[in-house]
Design a protein around this motif. Structure first.
Motif, short mmCIF file in Angstrom:
data_model
loop_
_atom_site.label_atom_id
_atom_site.label_comp_id
_atom_site.label_asym_id
_atom_site.label_seq_id
_atom_site.Cartn_x
_atom_site.Cartn_y
_atom_site.Cartn_z
N UNK A 300 -3.79 -26.66 7.59
CA UNK A 300 -4.56 -27.57 6.97
C UNK A 300 -3.55 -28.71 6.77
N UNK A 301 -2.47 -28.85 6.74
CA UNK A 301 -1.51 -29.78 6.87
C UNK A 301 -1.77 -30.68 8.21
N UNK A 302 -1.96 -30.12 9.34
CA UNK A 302 -2.19 -30.92 10.62
C UNK A 302 -3.43 -31.56 10.35
N UNK A 303 -4.49 -30.93 9.88
CA UNK A 303 -5.73 -31.58 9.69
C UNK A 303 -5.75 -32.68 8.79
N UNK A 304 -4.86 -32.50 7.48
CA UNK A 304 -4.94 -33.86 6.61
C UNK A 304 -4.16 -35.13 7.28
N UNK A 305 -3.11 -34.51 8.42
CA UNK A 305 -2.12 -35.47 8.92
C UNK A 305 -3.09 -36.42 10.10
N UNK A 306 -3.77 -35.58 10.75
CA UNK A 306 -4.68 -36.14 11.67
C UNK A 306 -5.74 -37.19 11.16
N UNK A 307 -6.38 -36.63 10.09
CA UNK A 307 -7.43 -37.66 9.67
C UNK A 307 -6.59 -38.61 8.67
N UNK A 308 -5.73 -38.63 7.86
CA UNK A 308 -5.15 -39.56 6.88
C UNK A 308 -4.16 -40.26 7.43
N UNK A 309 -3.31 -39.49 8.35
CA UNK A 309 -2.26 -40.11 8.96
C UNK A 309 -2.40 -40.95 10.03
N UNK A 310 -3.27 -40.44 11.16
CA UNK A 310 -3.37 -41.23 12.34
C UNK A 310 -5.05 -41.68 12.54
N UNK A 369 4.89 -41.83 20.48
CA UNK A 369 4.18 -42.93 19.91
C UNK A 369 2.69 -42.32 19.35
N UNK A 370 2.05 -43.21 18.73
CA UNK A 370 0.93 -42.88 17.92
C UNK A 370 -0.25 -42.52 19.01
N UNK A 371 -0.41 -43.31 20.11
CA UNK A 371 -1.31 -43.11 20.98
C UNK A 371 -1.45 -41.63 21.92
N UNK A 372 -0.04 -41.21 21.73
CA UNK A 372 0.27 -39.82 22.67
C UNK A 372 0.29 -38.70 21.94
N UNK A 373 0.42 -38.91 20.55
CA UNK A 373 0.96 -37.60 19.50
C UNK A 373 -0.36 -36.81 19.29
N UNK A 374 -1.56 -37.20 19.38
CA UNK A 374 -2.51 -36.37 19.36
C UNK A 374 -2.92 -35.27 20.52
N UNK A 375 -2.34 -36.06 21.61
CA UNK A 375 -2.40 -35.17 22.98
C UNK A 375 -1.04 -33.80 22.97
N UNK A 376 -0.08 -34.66 22.37
CA UNK A 376 0.99 -33.76 22.23
C UNK A 376 1.15 -32.49 21.41
N UNK A 377 0.50 -32.56 20.24
CA UNK A 377 0.01 -31.73 19.09
C UNK A 377 -0.89 -30.98 19.69
N UNK A 378 -1.89 -31.18 20.46
CA UNK A 378 -2.89 -30.36 21.14
C UNK A 378 -2.26 -29.26 21.98
N UNK A 379 -1.43 -29.92 22.70
CA UNK A 379 -0.56 -28.88 23.65
C UNK A 379 0.22 -27.92 22.89
#
Length: 501
Positions: A300-310, A369-379
């Motif tokens: 849940x926190x990851x979903x909130x962070x990805x949408x609200x934070x990133x 960095x913001x650009x690579x963070x979603x990819x790292x979190x997916x890993x």
């Protein structure tokens, strides 16, 4: 069974017959339909909030109220199934869940959605309280271990697949109608499963030996569940929290006293004495609680962070979470082979991996960095899903092998209720940690790091409980092998469930 508690992989030659496959299909379908509902909704919360103009209190009840009602229904449902037979409680609970899903999809006011979510949770709890008991009734030996493992894997996959499914629906039809469609998806699957259950589940076989329901015990358990979960659904403040804690202590003492009195009268108490005496059962349940609560809260926190934070779209956030579901499925498929070699240490290793992944996610949020963070979190989601897939089903099998046959429904219900309490606590507490740490709308990275750290700490507690459970299992088996007075043999071994040899 070896001293390490190993549950070997079932041999290939042993297969489910046609009737068994149909029962397993019904249970897996019912579990998936009711369990995916919560994780799909997590992705839809921002859209739902805007559409219904819902206040934070409404959102708290919409998300956590489902778990509250689910938990309240589990032990009464499990006991009723043990005593009266499981089939029609399964069918009735799923029918209620399906009909109320339609009401949820058409809700025009936040309070109406809250009410329908409570009814949905009650129906889902009634359904799931019958599933483990049904699988233990129908299957024996290695087939039982496989069936219980498939049910556990189904639950894990439902929670992992929910965000991608919700994100895809919102992307396809838009937020205004997308959140409603996520509820409507339950309807065709629910109806199909109701028809299959009515046709293929075994006829009710009420217990003639244990026909007493222990109504006082049921009421005390319901009250205890309520006071444990309600403070996390609707935070009462410090004074109210202390009041709830005091009430929980009183109710727990009253329940323990009543169960002893009921047993002394020669009757069969709600909570079987073998469960209260079993350290492996209690510790394994603690592992499941900490894993379930930390994983659901982290998602849940990851979903909130990805949408609200990133600033990711619901679909983008869902794609980050998708590797978790894929890895969980693959890891679950060969987890029994790992357990065959390493025993209960597999659960400990998987839980350790999950804790490290959560900790790493928080650290990356601070530095990457913001650009690579979603990819790292997916890993990291890939690694986290593999860790949970490795330990989820084996831990459930280790826990339930200590349950006697006449308490199959209640033992599974207690395990699930413990997980639901953990879900309510985790979702409420961790979403609160995240929202407070944002400081009113900013500092999302720091907020996610704090919340991830708390999730990692909960997972670390599960690691400790798993180590202790392994030691307790070894002691119990050694005592049983030595013929120590009062040392019960593990339940499933007595009935032909997998044992080392």
């Amino acid at each position: 069974m070896s001293a390490t508690g190993a549950i070997p992989a079932p041999p290939v030659k042993e297969k489910f017959d046609a009737a068994g496959r149909r029962v397993l299909l019904v249970c897996v379908a019912g579990g998936f339909t009711t369990l995916i509902d919560q994780s799909v909704l997590n992705t839809s919360i921002p859209a739902l909030r805007e559409s219904l103009h819902a206040q934070p209190a409404h959102l708290q009840w919409i998300v956590a109220g489902y778990s509250l009602a689910f938990g309240l229904a589990l032990i009464p449902g499990g006991r009723l199934g043990d005593v009266r037979g499981r089939k029609w409680f399964f069918v009735g609970g799923l029918a209620l869940f399906t009909v109320v899903s339609l009401l949820s999809a058409t809700a025009t006011e936040p309070w109406l959605l809250v009410a329908s979510r409570l009814l949905q949770g009650a129906g889902a709890g009634l359904v799931n309280s019958q599933m483990i008991g049904t699988l233990q009734d129908v299957f024996q030996g290695q087939l039982r271990a496989r069936a219980l493992g498939m049910y556990a894997v189904t639950g894990g996959l439902a929670f992992a697949l929910g965000p991608p499914v919700g994100g895809a629906v919102l992307a396809a039809v838009g937020p205004e109608h997308g959140w409603r469609l996520t509820f409507l998806l339950n309807v065709p699957f629910g109806l199909a499963t109701v028809l299959l259950a009515a046709r293929h589940l075994p006829r009710p076989r009420p217990s003639s030996r244990h026909a007493d329901l222990d109504l006082v015990g049921l009421l005390l358990v319901a009250a205890l569940t309520l006071v444990l979960m309600l403070p996390f659904v609707q935070p009462p403040g410090w004074a109210g929290g202390l009041g709830f804690a005091a009430a929980a202590v009183v109710l727990l003492g009253a329940l323990a006293g009543w169960q002893r009195r009921y047993a002394r009268a020669g009757r069969h108490p709600l909570i079987h004495p073998a469960l209260t005496r079993s350290a492996p059962y209690a510790l394994g349940t603690a592992v499941a609680m900490a894993q379930f609560g930390s994983s659901l809260a982290a998602g849940l926190v990851l979903t909130m962070f990805l949408q609200d934070g990133l600033g990711l779209s619901p679909l983008g956030a869902a794609l980050v979470a998708l590797p978790s579901a894929v890895a969980m499925g693959f890891a679950s498929a060969f987890s029994w082979r790992v357990v065959q070699r390493f025993g209960r240490r597999t659960v400990t290793a998987g839980m350790t991996g999950s804790a490290l992944v959560m900790l790493a996610g928080g650290l990356l949020a601070l530095r990457a960095p913001a650009g690579t963070l979603p990819w790292l979190l997916a890993l990291l989601q890939l690694l986290g899903g593999a860790s949970i897939g490795l330990m989820g089903a084996p831990n459930q099998a280790f826990v339930l092998r200590h349950a006697p046959a006449e308490a199959a429904g209640v033992s599974g219900a207690i395990l699930q209720m413990a997980q639901r309490i953990a879900a309510a606590v985790g979702v409420s507490a961790l979403s609160g940690v995240y929202l407070r740490a944002t400081g009113g709308g900013g500092r999302h990275r720091e907020a996610y790091a704090w919340a991830s750290g708390v999730c990692a700490a909960l997972a670390a507690l599960a690691v400790l409980a798993s180590v202790l459970a392994g030691r307790a299992t070894a002691r119990a088996e050694a005592a049983a092998a030595a013929g120590a007075p009062g040392a019960p043999a593990p339940g499933p071994v007595r009935e032909g469930t997998p044992a080392s040899g």
